[in-house]
Design an enzyme around this catalytic site. Structure first.
Site, PDB file in Angstrom:
ATOM      1  N   MET A  29     105.630 -43.841  57.779  1.00 38.85           N
ATOM      2  CA  MET A  29     105.930 -44.575  59.005  1.00 38.85           C
ATOM      3  C   MET A  29     106.629 -43.634  60.007  1.00 38.85           C
ATOM      4  SD  MET A  29     106.621 -48.464  57.900  1.00 38.85           S
ATOM      5  CE  MET A  29     108.320 -48.340  57.473  1.00 38.85           C
ATOM      6  N   GLY A  30     106.531 -42.336  59.773  1.00 40.48           N
ATOM      7  CA  GLY A  30     107.084 -41.365  60.713  1.00 40.48           C
ATOM      8  C   GLY A  30     108.567 -41.124  60.547  1.00 40.48           C
ATOM      9  N   HIS A  33     111.699 -36.655  57.463  1.00 35.11           N
ATOM     10  CA  HIS A  33     112.833 -35.885  56.964  1.00 35.11           C
ATOM     11  C   HIS A  33     112.339 -35.100  55.752  1.00 35.11           C
ATOM     12  CE1 HIS A  33     112.893 -39.023  53.949  1.00 35.11           C
ATOM     13  NE2 HIS A  33     113.086 -39.938  54.876  1.00 35.11           N
ATOM     14  N   GLY A  35     112.418 -35.618  52.725  1.00 33.68           N
ATOM     15  CA  GLY A  35     111.725 -36.428  51.718  1.00 33.68           C
ATOM     16  C   GLY A  35     110.223 -36.457  52.012  1.00 33.68           C
ATOM     17  N   HIS A  36     109.880 -36.776  53.261  1.00 37.76           N
ATOM     18  CA  HIS A  36     108.459 -36.783  53.645  1.00 37.76           C
ATOM     19  C   HIS A  36     107.856 -35.389  53.478  1.00 37.76           C
ATOM     20  CE1 HIS A  36     110.066 -40.063  56.349  1.00 37.76           C
ATOM     21  NE2 HIS A  36     109.061 -40.692  55.783  1.00 37.76           N
ATOM     22  N   GLN A  60     104.890 -55.322  57.228  1.00 38.43           N
ATOM     23  CA  GLN A  60     105.860 -55.213  56.136  1.00 38.43           C
ATOM     24  C   GLN A  60     107.299 -55.439  56.595  1.00 38.43           C
ATOM     25  OE1 GLN A  60     104.650 -50.972  55.484  1.00 38.43           O
ATOM     26  NE2 GLN A  60     106.777 -50.704  54.905  1.00 38.43           N
ATOM     27  N   ASP A 149     111.718 -45.304  47.125  1.00 37.96           N
ATOM     28  CA  ASP A 149     111.245 -46.690  47.154  1.00 37.96           C
ATOM     29  C   ASP A 149     110.626 -46.981  45.794  1.00 37.96           C
ATOM     30  OD1 ASP A 149     111.773 -47.406  49.997  1.00 37.96           O
ATOM     31  OD2 ASP A 149     110.517 -45.652  50.312  1.00 37.96           O
ATOM     32  N   SER A 184     116.595 -40.966  54.280  1.00 35.78           N
ATOM     33  CA  SER A 184     115.849 -42.120  54.749  1.00 35.78           C
ATOM     34  C   SER A 184     115.816 -42.069  56.266  1.00 35.78           C
ATOM     35  CB  SER A 184     116.555 -43.409  54.301  1.00 35.78           C
ATOM     36  OG  SER A 184     116.093 -44.504  55.077  1.00 35.78           O
TER      37      SER A 184
HETATM   38  O1  PAF Z   1     107.175 -46.050  52.451  1.00 45.37           O
HETATM   39  C1  PAF Z   1     106.703 -46.218  53.594  1.00 45.37           C
HETATM   40  O2  PAF Z   1     106.988 -45.462  54.531  1.00 45.37           O
HETATM   41  C2  PAF Z   1     105.754 -47.377  53.845  1.00 45.37           C
HETATM   42  O3  PAF Z   1     106.125 -48.492  53.111  1.00 45.37           O
HETATM   43  C3  PAF Z   1     104.265 -47.036  53.623  1.00 45.37           C
HETATM   44  C4  PAF Z   1     103.979 -46.695  52.176  1.00 45.37           C
HETATM   45  C5  PAF Z   1     103.884 -45.863  54.515  1.00 45.37           C
HETATM   46  C6  PAF Z   1     103.401 -48.237  54.008  1.00 45.37           C
HETATM   47  O4  PAF Z   1     103.563 -48.584  55.348  1.00 45.37           O
END
Ligand code: PAF
Length: 282
Positions: A29-30, A33, A35-36, A60, A149, A184
């Site tokens: 979701m952009g 950091h 983690g990504h 969500q 998560d 996060s």
């Molecule tokens: O973890 C997230 O950033 C979101 O829940 C995901 C997996 C990209 C789904 O929108």
């Protein structure tokens, strides 16, 4: 690195890429950091072509949740993704993913109802629906997710198995700030005072690890100690502290072999979650 928004462009590019090798996919979701970036680096190391999707999925977020204030930092994200070997950054529009008349969602079972699911009704249905749609379009060989998560990983694994998606899930360890706070995108919304006390989550989890190392196995005792530590911070509201089976997420009375300790708190405007895997040995 290419950036596209149209679904048709992704389908075309991934078809070409598939001819020469393995496709790795990191849904996000952009507001990237470390983690990504760790997921993207791993995908780049293990796959021949890496796709990252960036989409703040409205489905969500609950009505009272932070959809509008969720950080959006596209130009910085683009640079970061390019620097870690991403081949394709996909930024779909809401209109393309949820066109007029959209009404099909994924219905999940038991694993989605406890813990995060109980605190955030509808959240996992939104996550599963978007992930199913993204997987359907990207059709990756490997899907990279972060263990922060934890329940999300369990829910997505369950869906992938139950709906026969042909992708392998790679769940990677939590990345932490120097003081232990799990990274996060939401952390940036903490005030200086809130940020200063936020590492207590990690401290409480480490304290539980220590208790287990010293022989404690009783869930109530472990959970009580964690809860008390968290409650020592006045402005922190504890949502849940749970010791559960690492795959089914059912609550455990005693730690036998392995359990996952999950915590969720509200701190100012931000919900923080964290977890640790507890092992009987080690
Ligand atoms: O973890 C997230 O950033 C979101 O829940 C995901 C997996 C990209 C789904 O929108």
């Amino acid at each position: 690195m290419k950036q596209v928004s149209k679904i048709q462009s992704v389908v075309k590019i991934r078809k070409e890429a598939k001819k020469t090798g393995r496709i790795g996919f990191v849904p996000t979701m952009g507001a990237f950091h470390e983690g990504h970036l760790s997921l993207m680096r791993k995908a780049a190391a293990e796959c021949d072509f890496v796709v990252v999707s960036l989409f703040v999925n409205p489905l969500q977020f609950g009505q009272k949740e932070d959809l509008t204030s969720y950080p959006r930092t596209l130009s910085k994200d683009r640079k970061k993704a390019a620097s870690v070997g991403v081949d394709l950054l996909w930024t779909p529009t809401e209109a393309a993913l949820y066109p007029d008349g959209f009404q099909t969602t994924i219905e999940l079972g038991e694993i989605s109802r406890c813990w995060e699911g109980a605190s955030r009704p509808g959240h996992f249905q939104g996550v599963a629906t978007i992930v199913a749609k993204l997987l359907q379009i990207v059709r990756p060989d490997r899907l990279y997710l972060g263990q922060k998560d934890y329940q999300q990983v369990c829910v997505i694994r369950r869906m992938i198995t139950d709906l026969h998606f042909e992708t392998n899930v790679r769940a990677l360890p939590i990345m932490r700030e120097k003081d232990g706070l799990a990274m996060s995108s939401r952390n940036r919304r903490l005030s200086a005072d809130e940020r200063a006390v936020a590492p207590i989550l990690h401290q409480a989890l480490r304290q539980a690890e220590k208790q287990v190392r010293h022989g404690e196995r009783n869930a109530v005792t472990i959970l009580q100690a964690v809860t008390e530590t968290l409650k020592s911070i006045q402005r922190m509201t504890v949502e849940y502290v749970a010791l559960c089976d690492p795959s089914s997420l059912e609550a455990l009375d005693r730690l036998e072999k392995e359990g996952v300790l999950l915590v969720a708190v509200q701190l100012g405007p931000v919900r923080l979650i964290d977890n640790v895997l507890l092992k009987e040995k080690g």
